[in-house]
Motif scaffolding. Structure first.
Motif, PDB file in Angstrom:
ATOM      1  N   GLY A  28       0.812  -1.216  -0.193  1.00  0.00           N
ATOM      2  CA  GLY A  28      -0.119  -0.015  -0.076  1.00  0.00           C
ATOM      3  C   GLY A  28       0.760   1.273  -0.058  1.00  0.00           C
ATOM      4  N   TRP A  29       0.135   2.283  -0.425  1.00  0.00           N
ATOM      5  CA  TRP A  29       0.807   3.774  -0.603  1.00  0.00           C
ATOM      6  C   TRP A  29       0.138   4.549   0.076  1.00  0.00           C
ATOM      7  CZ3 TRP A  29       1.870  -0.385  -3.681  1.00  0.00           C
ATOM      8  CH2 TRP A  29       3.148  -0.633  -3.966  1.00  0.00           C
ATOM      9  N   ALA A  30       0.525   5.702   0.717  1.00  0.00           N
ATOM     10  CA  ALA A  30      -0.417   6.992   1.109  1.00  0.00           C
ATOM     11  C   ALA A  30       0.575   8.074   0.728  1.00  0.00           C
ATOM     12  CB  ALA A  30      -0.411   6.786   2.771  1.00  0.00           C
ATOM     13  N   VAL A  31      -0.018   9.337   0.330  1.00  0.00           N
ATOM     14  CA  VAL A  31       0.592  10.415  -0.037  1.00  0.00           C
ATOM     15  C   VAL A  31      -0.075  11.718   0.808  1.00  0.00           C
ATOM     16  CG1 VAL A  31       1.205   9.491  -2.269  1.00  0.00           C
ATOM     17  CG2 VAL A  31      -1.126  10.774  -1.937  1.00  0.00           C
ATOM     18  N   GLY A  32       0.506  12.948   0.730  1.00  0.00           N
ATOM     19  CA  GLY A  32      -0.009  14.023   1.423  1.00  0.00           C
ATOM     20  C   GLY A  32       0.708  15.105   1.348  1.00  0.00           C
ATOM     21  N   HIS A  33       0.606  15.994   2.269  1.00  0.00           N
ATOM     22  CA  HIS A  33       1.500  17.357   2.288  1.00  0.00           C
ATOM     23  C   HIS A  33       2.949  17.029   2.358  1.00  0.00           C
ATOM     24  CE1 HIS A  33      -2.019  20.392   3.001  1.00  0.00           C
ATOM     25  NE2 HIS A  33      -2.624  19.278   2.763  1.00  0.00           N
ATOM     26  N   GLY A  34       3.559  18.215   1.861  1.00  0.00           N
ATOM     27  CA  GLY A  34       4.909  18.094   1.984  1.00  0.00           C
ATOM     28  C   GLY A  34       5.341  17.125   0.751  1.00  0.00           C
ATOM     29  N   GLY A  35       4.490  16.669  -0.249  1.00  0.00           N
ATOM     30  CA  GLY A  35       5.013  15.709  -1.109  1.00  0.00           C
ATOM     31  C   GLY A  35       5.397  14.450  -0.753  1.00  0.00           C
ATOM     32  N   VAL A  36       4.950  13.991   0.449  1.00  0.00           N
ATOM     33  CA  VAL A  36       5.304  12.973   0.875  1.00  0.00           C
ATOM     34  C   VAL A  36       4.773  11.605   0.080  1.00  0.00           C
ATOM     35  CG1 VAL A  36       5.879  13.701   3.251  1.00  0.00           C
ATOM     36  CG2 VAL A  36       3.699  12.689   2.729  1.00  0.00           C
ATOM     37  N   VAL A  37       5.435  10.392   0.066  1.00  0.00           N
ATOM     38  CA  VAL A  37       5.026   9.232  -0.393  1.00  0.00           C
ATOM     39  C   VAL A  37       5.214   8.192   0.474  1.00  0.00           C
ATOM     40  CG1 VAL A  37       5.024   7.600  -2.293  1.00  0.00           C
ATOM     41  CG2 VAL A  37       4.863  10.077  -2.973  1.00  0.00           C
ATOM     42  N   LEU A  38       4.198   7.452   1.297  1.00  0.00           N
ATOM     43  CA  LEU A  38       4.625   6.475   2.196  1.00  0.00           C
ATOM     44  C   LEU A  38       4.469   5.147   1.718  1.00  0.00           C
ATOM     45  CD1 LEU A  38       3.508   7.977   5.238  1.00  0.00           C
ATOM     46  CD2 LEU A  38       5.544   8.440   4.169  1.00  0.00           C
ATOM     47  N   HIS A  39       5.084   3.946   1.756  1.00  0.00           N
ATOM     48  CA  HIS A  39       4.880   2.647   1.410  1.00  0.00           C
ATOM     49  C   HIS A  39       4.794   1.628   2.531  1.00  0.00           C
ATOM     50  CE1 HIS A  39       6.481  -1.319   0.040  1.00  0.00           C
ATOM     51  NE2 HIS A  39       5.274  -1.239  -0.628  1.00  0.00           N
ATOM     52  N   SER A  40       3.865   1.008   2.520  1.00  0.00           N
ATOM     53  CA  SER A  40       3.879  -0.049   3.492  1.00  0.00           C
ATOM     54  C   SER A  40       3.779  -1.724   2.676  1.00  0.00           C
ATOM     55  CB  SER A  40       2.407  -0.204   4.465  1.00  0.00           C
ATOM     56  OG  SER A  40       2.240  -1.377   4.985  1.00  0.00           O
ATOM     57  N   ALA A  41       4.578  -2.590   3.373  1.00  0.00           N
ATOM     58  CA  ALA A  41       4.620  -3.816   2.773  1.00  0.00           C
ATOM     59  C   ALA A  41       3.976  -4.789   3.409  1.00  0.00           C
ATOM     60  CB  ALA A  41       5.966  -4.199   2.413  1.00  0.00           C
ATOM     61  N   ASP A  42       3.119  -4.409   4.597  1.00  0.00           N
ATOM     62  CA  ASP A  42       2.602  -5.456   5.442  1.00  0.00           C
ATOM     63  C   ASP A  42       1.206  -5.165   5.915  1.00  0.00           C
ATOM     64  OD1 ASP A  42       3.084  -3.181   7.311  1.00  0.00           O
ATOM     65  OD2 ASP A  42       4.387  -4.219   8.281  1.00  0.00           O
ATOM     66  N   GLY A  43       0.377  -4.582   5.047  1.00  0.00           N
ATOM     67  CA  GLY A  43      -1.023  -4.327   5.256  1.00  0.00           C
ATOM     68  C   GLY A  43      -1.136  -2.934   6.066  1.00  0.00           C
TER      69      GLY A  43
END
Length: 345
Positions: free
Chosen positions: A85-100
């Motif tokens: 999964g991926w999440a995005v937001g302010h500051g141009g951040v892109v986060l990634h999860s590999a465990d749900g």
């Protein structure tokens, strides 16, 4: 609700941008403003203000706060599989999860995204390609690296897109290990903001300012513009029945096409509040939610909608289909569950 331990900033410590410090733990994370949610298999993952991420493994009855590497507001989340999964937001951040959604790492932020785009378009310009406009724009945006990503969509565990302000559009084909700027691959000469991107059986679509919709031409690898009768901002898109697409936005605006954008019709909902999110249930029922706490349902592929009274209304920002008739709602007071009523109810 248990919260992960996070060390607070030391007294007198120098200011750190939100994208550089982890979210603080809070017992109230699941009842604080939540801006988006998604299914990760049987798990629900929700994201919101100050970098908060919460997960539920029992259908939304209990929530646990996940450790987040940023305290930037998170605006969107996408899980193409039960684990990735991926999440995005302010500051141009892109986060990634590999465990749900249990743990997260930062793949990208606004400063890195700007530097990546500048290198990319400098190389294109040096190769004799028409890239000056995109290079100039990115150089102007790179001053503080705070331009937000407003939405994320992954069609698989490897291929996905993040979109945002001023025509910002990036694609990855390796699960976010590397990103390619795609600002030159959209018919968007006025550099309008992209507010949402979604895909389905009918393709991948972007929506944004001035009633604009863009459809991905997969062969040309380019987003082609499609005008609608509406001139205001569109917040989202829902892929419904065969050939049917709904786009929605400010002041309750809702438009429907059954021919992939060749023609559009305006659909009345009877509610002037901005429509913020939509989902499709297993039986094909379309659910739209709005800023005034309204829930509207369609059982005829979006040709008409009827209101359902919410049990505990709040300003809604997101909706996700759970099993059967159940939906999860993200809003100003956190996450709540509702049952979509039968047509005869």
């Amino acid at each position: 609700m248990a919260a992960p331990p996070v060390s607070p900033p030391a007294p007198g410590a120098a200011f750190q941008p939100p994208q550089d410090q982890g979210a603080m733990p809070s017992r109230l994370a699941a009842s604080s403003p939540i801006l988006a949610l998604a299914r990760a298999g049987e798990r629900i993952v929700a994201v919101g203000l100050r970098g908060h991420i919460v997960i539920s493994d029992d259908g939304g009855r209990q929530w646990k706060q996940a450790r987040s590497p940023v305290s930037s507001d998170l605006l969107a989340v996408s899980f193409p599989t039960s684990t990735q999964g991926w999440a995005v937001g302010h500051g141009g951040v892109v986060l990634h999860s590999a465990d749900g959604g249990a743990t997260w790492t930062r793949q990208l932020d606004g400063r890195q995204a700007s530097a990546l785009a500048i290198r990319h378009y400098e190389a294109q310009l040096a190769a004799g390609k028409q890239a000056g406009q995109f290079l100039k724009r990115e150089q102007s945006l790179a001053v503080d690296g705070t331009q937000p990503f407003l939405d994320v969509y992954f069609e698989s565990a490897t291929t996905g897109y993040v979109v945002g302000t001023f025509n910002r559009l990036y694609r990855t084909q390796d699960g976010g290990k590397t990103w390619t700027p795609w600002m030159d691959r959209s018919d968007n000469p006025d550099e309008l903001h992209f507010y949402a991107i979604r895909g389905g059986a009918h393709g991948v679509y972007l929506v944004g300012e001035q009633g604009m919709v863009w459809r991905l031409d997969a062969a040309a690898e380019r987003f082609v513009a499609m005008r609608t009768p509406y001139k205001g901002t569109l917040f989202g898109v829902v892929s419904a029945g065969p050939g049917t697409l709904l786009v929605y936005g400010m002041r309750g605006s809702l438009l429907r096409t059954a021919d992939e954008g060749k023609t559009w019709e305006t659909i009345a909902t009877g509610n002037p509040a901005g429509i913020t999110s939509g989902a499709v249930l297993q039986d094909g029922t379309i659910v739209l939610v709005n800023q005034a706490g309204g829930i509207d349902l369609s059982r005829d592929d979006g040709k008409s909608f009827n209101a359902q009274k919410s049990a505990r209304p709040m300003s809604y920002f997101g909706v996700a289909a759970l099993g059967g008739k159940q939906i999860a709602l993200a809003g100003s007071e956190g996450v709540r569950l509702e049952i979509v009523k039968q047509e005869k109810d």
